[in-house]
Write a protein that holds these residues in place. Structure first.
Motif, PDB file in Angstrom:
ATOM      1  N   ALA A 296      62.356 -34.823   3.275  1.00 17.45           N
ATOM      2  CA  ALA A 296      62.767 -36.338   3.700  1.00 17.45           C
ATOM      3  C   ALA A 296      65.115 -35.869   3.210  1.00 17.45           C
ATOM      4  O   ALA A 296      64.402 -35.762   2.590  1.00 17.45           O
ATOM      5  N   GLY A 297      65.754 -35.154   4.552  1.00 18.56           N
ATOM      6  CA  GLY A 297      66.883 -35.164   4.050  1.00 18.56           C
ATOM      7  C   GLY A 297      67.053 -34.103   3.498  1.00 18.56           C
ATOM      8  O   GLY A 297      68.323 -33.771   2.828  1.00 18.56           O
ATOM      9  N   VAL A 298      66.601 -33.220   2.911  1.00 16.81           N
ATOM     10  CA  VAL A 298      66.547 -32.301   2.304  1.00 16.81           C
ATOM     11  C   VAL A 298      66.424 -30.481   3.117  1.00 16.81           C
ATOM     12  O   VAL A 298      66.900 -29.396   2.909  1.00 16.81           O
ATOM     13  N   GLY A 299      65.095 -30.785   4.163  1.00 14.90           N
ATOM     14  CA  GLY A 299      64.758 -29.763   4.677  1.00 14.90           C
ATOM     15  C   GLY A 299      63.280 -29.070   4.590  1.00 14.90           C
ATOM     16  O   GLY A 299      62.753 -29.980   4.528  1.00 14.90           O
ATOM     17  N   THR A 300      63.159 -28.230   5.278  1.00 17.35           N
ATOM     18  CA  THR A 300      61.183 -27.972   6.090  1.00 17.35           C
ATOM     19  C   THR A 300      60.957 -25.891   5.901  1.00 17.35           C
ATOM     20  O   THR A 300      62.244 -25.439   6.188  1.00 17.35           O
ATOM     21  N   THR A 301      60.163 -25.622   4.948  1.00 17.47           N
ATOM     22  CA  THR A 301      59.774 -24.538   4.900  1.00 17.47           C
ATOM     23  C   THR A 301      58.633 -24.588   5.483  1.00 17.47           C
ATOM     24  O   THR A 301      57.288 -24.931   5.701  1.00 17.47           O
ATOM     25  N   PHE A 302      58.221 -23.647   6.405  1.00 19.73           N
ATOM     26  CA  PHE A 302      57.273 -22.705   7.541  1.00 19.73           C
ATOM     27  C   PHE A 302      56.384 -22.119   5.863  1.00 19.73           C
ATOM     28  O   PHE A 302      57.941 -20.608   6.367  1.00 19.73           O
ATOM     29  N   TYR A 303      55.192 -21.356   6.077  1.00 26.21           N
ATOM     30  CA  TYR A 303      55.267 -20.640   5.537  1.00 26.21           C
ATOM     31  C   TYR A 303      54.159 -19.908   6.533  1.00 26.21           C
ATOM     32  O   TYR A 303      53.099 -20.353   6.772  1.00 26.21           O
ATOM     33  N   ILE A 304      54.086 -18.402   6.733  1.00 29.03           N
ATOM     34  CA  ILE A 304      53.682 -17.885   7.087  1.00 29.03           C
ATOM     35  C   ILE A 304      52.334 -16.018   6.366  1.00 29.03           C
ATOM     36  O   ILE A 304      53.373 -15.756   6.079  1.00 29.03           O
ATOM     37  N   GLU A 305      51.764 -15.334   6.846  1.00 28.82           N
ATOM     38  CA  GLU A 305      50.720 -15.375   6.219  1.00 28.82           C
ATOM     39  C   GLU A 305      50.220 -14.447   7.239  1.00 28.82           C
ATOM     40  O   GLU A 305      49.299 -15.321   7.742  1.00 28.82           O
ATOM     41  N   LEU A 306      50.239 -13.745   6.745  1.00 31.60           N
ATOM     42  CA  LEU A 306      49.178 -12.088   7.672  1.00 31.60           C
ATOM     43  C   LEU A 306      48.961 -11.050   7.505  1.00 31.60           C
ATOM     44  O   LEU A 306      49.487 -10.354   6.243  1.00 31.60           O
ATOM     45  N   PRO A 307      47.583 -10.059   7.928  1.00 31.52           N
ATOM     46  CA  PRO A 307      46.898  -9.128   7.193  1.00 31.52           C
ATOM     47  C   PRO A 307      47.878  -8.040   7.299  1.00 31.52           C
ATOM     48  O   PRO A 307      48.578  -7.558   8.244  1.00 31.52           O
ATOM     49  N   THR A 308      47.940  -7.113   6.609  1.00 31.19           N
ATOM     50  CA  THR A 308      48.957  -5.940   6.603  1.00 31.19           C
ATOM     51  C   THR A 308      48.176  -4.466   6.836  1.00 31.19           C
ATOM     52  O   THR A 308      47.445  -4.578   7.090  1.00 31.19           O
ATOM     53  N   VAL A 309      48.628  -4.103   7.043  1.00 33.80           N
ATOM     54  CA  VAL A 309      48.095  -2.511   8.073  1.00 33.80           C
ATOM     55  C   VAL A 309      48.331  -1.659   6.377  1.00 33.80           C
ATOM     56  O   VAL A 309      49.168  -1.729   6.622  1.00 33.80           O
ATOM     57  N   LYS A 310      46.753  -0.814   6.353  1.00 33.95           N
ATOM     58  CA  LYS A 310      47.278   0.399   5.429  1.00 33.95           C
ATOM     59  C   LYS A 310      47.138   1.528   5.843  1.00 33.95           C
ATOM     60  O   LYS A 310      45.826   2.179   6.576  1.00 33.95           O
ATOM     61  N   GLU A 311      48.071   2.508   5.840  1.00 29.32           N
ATOM     62  CA  GLU A 311      47.505   3.485   5.934  1.00 29.32           C
ATOM     63  C   GLU A 311      47.053   4.767   4.945  1.00 29.32           C
ATOM     64  O   GLU A 311      47.221   4.816   3.607  1.00 29.32           O
ATOM     65  N   ASP A 312      45.580   5.376   5.037  1.00 32.37           N
ATOM     66  CA  ASP A 312      44.756   5.726   4.336  1.00 32.37           C
ATOM     67  C   ASP A 312      45.309   7.179   4.401  1.00 32.37           C
ATOM     68  O   ASP A 312      45.463   8.213   5.324  1.00 32.37           O
ATOM     69  N   SER A 313      45.934   7.324   3.076  1.00 36.27           N
ATOM     70  CA  SER A 313      46.329   8.848   2.896  1.00 36.27           C
ATOM     71  C   SER A 313      45.832   9.673   2.764  1.00 36.27           C
ATOM     72  O   SER A 313      46.185  11.442   2.642  1.00 36.27           O
ATOM     73  N   ASP A 314      44.109  10.284   2.672  1.00 35.59           N
ATOM     74  CA  ASP A 314      43.360  11.084   2.870  1.00 35.59           C
ATOM     75  C   ASP A 314      43.389  11.646   4.470  1.00 35.59           C
ATOM     76  O   ASP A 314      43.215  12.023   5.282  1.00 35.59           O
ATOM     77  N   ASN A 315      42.553  10.647   5.303  1.00 38.58           N
ATOM     78  CA  ASN A 315      42.543  10.773   6.905  1.00 38.58           C
ATOM     79  C   ASN A 315      43.736  10.210   7.282  1.00 38.58           C
ATOM     80  O   ASN A 315      42.920  10.555   8.908  1.00 38.58           O
ATOM     81  N   SER A 316      44.369   9.931   7.149  1.00 36.61           N
ATOM     82  CA  SER A 316      45.443   9.133   8.129  1.00 36.61           C
ATOM     83  C   SER A 316      45.297   7.930   9.070  1.00 36.61           C
ATOM     84  O   SER A 316      46.236   7.757   9.839  1.00 36.61           O
ATOM     85  N   GLU A 317      44.074   7.214   8.567  1.00 32.40           N
ATOM     86  CA  GLU A 317      43.444   5.982   9.502  1.00 32.40           C
ATOM     87  C   GLU A 317      43.988   4.786   8.717  1.00 32.40           C
ATOM     88  O   GLU A 317      44.238   4.654   7.516  1.00 32.40           O
TER      89      GLU A 317
END
Length: 321
Positions: A296-317
């Protein structure tokens, strides 16, 4: 239990001598016992194959239960049939939900057309009237139409099918920020965005954009004509965290526990569907997480976490974490 096999393909000679193969072909439960197996390696095993059907009666897979002959018991057959029944019920429920979502999306789209006409005629009436009292009524009508339109858009965003797109967090956020910055500037609110991450995400772009937009509009509306909104990102293992902070009055304690439920709102304005739509978008659509901290009187912070996508350097998948 060998599991739930979808689209299983079996050699022709196995059909009729194999529980799951025959169940798929004949579309009925089959018990293959001991020496009935084609392969001698399975002569000491009893196999029960049970087809799994959707609500239209089409076979979409099969369940196979294999046990040594000496442990064969009718109870195991009952357990297998019960498991298949549960799977079929779940498939049927999911199909009904998808069908309902299409109906909802279509009806909302049809509702917006007459609503747009009403809004246009009301604005025209407001421009032509010379009565201050009538003009006040017109403005109140327009305001309520805007609320209803926003409510329909939120519902449509959740239920309207949209393909996932591979996009960087920088690009996704910049699309939102260029719309929000002018609003902040007009209200004298300082806006900051910090991002040093180049990670890729699989997003339904329109609904994700609307979810973040809802959070930011809530933050703007919560503050007087001053204050600060800050967005920053950080990568935590295989997830991307987005923090959206404001210096508003904070969320009232009496609604903190239910803030993501439909029709829960902080003040008199709004529909109470904005944060519900945000939660559905992050958790249900994108398999992420969302929570908040408020004071109260200071503010609010929303946190969102999402899964990332990784590119496989061997087969570009590209692989979703």
């Amino acid at each position: 239990m060998n599991g739930f096999d979808i689209g299983a393909s079996w050699a022709e000679e196995y059909l009729g001598n194999n529980g799951i193969g025959t169940a798929l072909v004949e579309e009925r439960p089959i018990l293959v016992y001991g020496n009935e197996h084609y392969a001698t390696a399975y002569h000491n095993v009893a196999c029960l194959g049970v087809p799994i059907k959707n609500q239209n009666g089409k076979v979409v897979g099969a369940l196979d239960v294999s046990v040594p002959v000496k442990y064969t018991h009718p109870r195991r057959i009952t357990m297998a049939l019960t498991a298949v029944n549960a799977i079929e019920n779940e498939l049927s429920l999911q199909e009904r939900i998808e069908s309902m979502e299409k109906i909802v999306a279509t009806n909302i789209h049809d509702l917006r057309n007459p609503l747009t006409i009403i809004q246009s005629l009301t604005k025209l009436g407001s421009m032509k009237t010379k009565s201050e009292e009538q003009n006040r009524y017109f403005k109140r009508i327009i305001k309520q139409i805007d609320i209803l339109s926003n409510m329909l858009n939120n519902i449509l965003a959740i239920h309207k099918p949209e393909k996932y797109t591979l996009i960087s967090i920088e690009q996704a956020m910049q699309e939102i920020i260029k719309e929000i910055k002018p609003l902040c500037k007009a209200r004298g609110i300082n806006f900051e965005f910090f991002n040093r991450n180049q990670v890729m995400l699989m997003l339904r772009r329109k609904i994700f954009k609307r979810a973040i937009h809802n959070l930011l509009i809530n933050a703007i509306n919560a503050m007087d004509d001053e204050g600060e909104i800050m967005i920053q990102t950080s990568q935590i293992e295989d997830k991307l965290r987005i923090e959206i902070s404001d210096t508003g009055p904070g969320i009232p304690p009496e609604i903190e526990d239910n803030i993501f439920q439909p029709f829960v709102k902080q003040g008199e304005e709004g529909t109470g569907l904005g944060l519900y739509m945000v939660y559905q978008t992050i958790v249900e659509v994108h398999q992420g997480e969302i929570w908040f901290e408020t004071k109260a009187g200071v503010g609010t912070t929303f946190y969102i976490e999402l899964p990332t996508v990784k590119e496989d350097s061997d087969n570009s998948e590209r692989k979703l974490h």
